[in-house]
Design a protein around this motif. Sequence first.
Motif, short mmCIF file in Angstrom:
data_model
loop_
_atom_site.label_atom_id
_atom_site.label_comp_id
_atom_site.label_asym_id
_atom_site.label_seq_id
_atom_site.Cartn_x
_atom_site.Cartn_y
_atom_site.Cartn_z
N PRO A 160 0.75 -1.62 -0.21
CA PRO A 160 0.15 0.13 0.25
C PRO A 160 0.73 0.84 0.24
N LEU A 161 2.25 1.73 0.72
CA LEU A 161 2.03 2.91 1.28
C LEU A 161 3.27 3.01 -0.46
N GLY A 162 3.76 1.78 -1.27
CA GLY A 162 4.43 2.08 -2.44
C GLY A 162 3.60 2.03 -3.35
N ARG A 163 2.57 1.95 -3.48
CA ARG A 163 1.87 2.60 -4.15
C ARG A 163 1.07 3.75 -4.29
N VAL A 164 0.74 4.75 -2.82
CA VAL A 164 0.33 5.65 -2.89
C VAL A 164 1.89 6.44 -3.11
N ALA A 165 3.19 6.07 -2.76
CA ALA A 165 4.04 6.89 -3.26
C ALA A 165 4.29 7.31 -4.22
N SER A 166 3.97 6.63 -5.14
CA SER A 166 3.95 6.19 -6.63
C SER A 166 3.50 6.87 -7.61
N VAL A 167 2.43 6.97 -7.35
CA VAL A 167 0.92 7.71 -7.24
C VAL A 167 1.18 9.99 -6.68
N LEU A 168 1.87 9.98 -5.67
CA LEU A 168 2.13 11.11 -5.29
C LEU A 168 3.74 11.23 -5.82
N GLU A 169 4.17 10.51 -5.95
CA GLU A 169 5.80 10.35 -6.53
C GLU A 169 6.42 11.43 -5.10
N VAL A 170 6.41 11.17 -4.27
CA VAL A 170 7.03 11.20 -2.73
C VAL A 170 8.01 9.95 -2.54
N ASP A 171 8.99 10.41 -0.81
CA ASP A 171 9.93 8.75 -0.90
C ASP A 171 9.16 8.34 -0.02
N VAL A 172 8.81 7.20 -0.43
CA VAL A 172 8.16 6.03 0.64
C VAL A 172 8.32 5.94 1.75
N THR A 173 10.07 6.60 2.36
CA THR A 173 10.19 6.00 3.45
C THR A 173 9.45 7.43 4.93
N GLU A 174 9.57 8.72 3.84
CA GLU A 174 8.90 9.63 4.30
C GLU A 174 7.63 10.03 4.99
N LEU A 175 6.93 9.19 3.65
CA LEU A 175 5.44 8.83 3.79
C LEU A 175 5.22 8.18 4.67
N TRP A 176 6.56 7.33 5.56
CA TRP A 176 5.82 6.17 6.89
C TRP A 176 6.09 6.95 7.94
N TYR A 177 6.89 7.99 7.60
CA TYR A 177 7.73 8.03 9.43
C TYR A 177 6.25 8.25 9.83
N PRO A 178 5.43 9.60 9.56
CA PRO A 178 4.28 9.54 10.78
C PRO A 178 3.14 8.97 11.01
N LEU A 179 3.09 7.56 10.13
CA LEU A 179 2.65 5.97 10.64
C LEU A 179 2.92 5.47 11.24
N ILE A 180 4.51 5.44 12.42
CA ILE A 180 4.75 4.33 12.98
C ILE A 180 4.07 4.68 13.66
N THR A 181 3.65 5.80 14.29
CA THR A 181 3.27 6.26 15.36
C THR A 181 1.54 4.97 15.62
N ILE A 182 1.14 5.08 14.76
CA ILE A 182 -0.01 4.73 13.56
C ILE A 182 0.24 3.01 14.54
N GLN A 183 1.38 2.46 13.89
CA GLN A 183 1.61 1.27 14.46
C GLN A 183 2.11 0.48 15.33
N ILE A 184 2.70 1.35 16.40
CA ILE A 184 2.57 0.70 17.58
C ILE A 184 0.99 1.24 18.32
N ILE A 185 0.43 1.98 17.90
CA ILE A 185 -0.63 2.06 18.95
C ILE A 185 -1.66 0.76 18.00
N GLY A 186 -1.68 0.56 16.42
CA GLY A 186 -2.38 -0.26 16.35
C GLY A 186 -2.00 -1.58 16.86
#
Length: 440
Positions: A160-186
């Motif tokens: 999923p992150l790879g697909r979104v990153a390719s659509v937005l043309e952003v770095d997938v790692t930077e896209l991931w950083y804010p989601l780390i908190t959500i992963q921990i809570i999840g």
Amino acid sequence: MSLSIIGFFTIIIIVALLISGRVSPLVAMVIPPIVAALIAGFNFDEVGEFFSSGLSSVMNVAVMFIFAIIFFGIMQDVGLFEPLINKMITLSKGNIIVVAVITVLIAVVAQLDGSGASTFLITIPALLPLYLRLRMNPYLLLLLIAGSAAVVNMVPWGGPLGRVASVLEVDVTELWYPLITIQIIGVVLMLALAVFLGFREKKRILKQYGTLDFTNDDHAITQGVVSSEVDTSLQRPKLLWINAIITVLVIGILVAGILPAGLAFLIGVAIALPINYRTPKDQMARVQAHAPNALTMASIIIAAGLFLGILNGTGMLTAIANNAVNILPSFLLSYLHIIIGVLGVPFDLLLSTDAYYFALFPVVEQIGLSFDIDSLSTGYAMIIGNIVGTFVSPLAPAVWLALGLSGLEMGKHLRYSFFWMWGLSITLLFIAVALGIIAI
């Protein structure tokens, strides 16, 4: 609009048939899409082309199914998992709640490679016999693995992150950083869910059996059912470590991606058979014993290939995605990313991952931009809202692998797990809004 309507009702009919259990998955995923394609104006030649396209997309998965189920069936026959089961019972002291929590932790670690298939291959053969030994509901096992794996699947190397990153043309790692908190809570929420459902399961077992002590039960567990008879002549206790090494090597090759998964399991079967069973007759007897399960699941995957091939080839999935936003009143469009996020898990039943991220997401993103909602907020809303439901969707091949390994049914899995996963998804979505990860 007609294509989207036909596609929508086709998917609803298929899901309804799967949940009802009135027909086999093979029937549910073959007849409705063919009828839908003909109603949409496509001819049989085109349906044949759709089938060929869909078949090519799932053939590797079907081959993996066949040899993975045979391989783990052989390992079950030789008694590889018995010491592990007994050790886990000792460590957990047969505590239902501890087993449920351990399931979440194992699934979290197993999913770190980003592959749902390998997660199910690692966790189900090891944990299913334990669940059956303790009389725990195997659908609880599937729910806990599915939810935990989906939360972890927000990693950059997940799809999923790879697909979104390719659509937005952003770095997938930077896209991931804010989601780390959500992963921990999840993960914390999944642990809490495991405790809650563990208590509920404990009450059910006490009510049904009058005891929780099955640790010394002499019933054997074979092919997903508890049986009072076991052919001990098939077990190879003296070859335990050799079989363990073979299993670890096969899974290691799978995770590392050194060989295609189907080939890895085929080689594993070819090595395990002569080591454990000396004569060709005994070797073929083991293959024949597990072939019905393997071929049943492979046939379902091929049927799913036809289903996906028709929905993709006719353009129904793309039409559903493009028209999904047109049914909303204009005053709700500024909250469209939140609405789509809330409906993310149901969308898992309607759209493939590619259709969701490559067809629906760009439309929602553009509408959001017109209301000053930044693209990242839209991306996060759609990822968090949708990803938790990945492994309850009939459109996800890994789910069928899980069902094949556990001998369970898609309809019952949906009934047991769907609303828990949807609730987790909505909870994480609004936590992300509260933390400012998603703007409204």
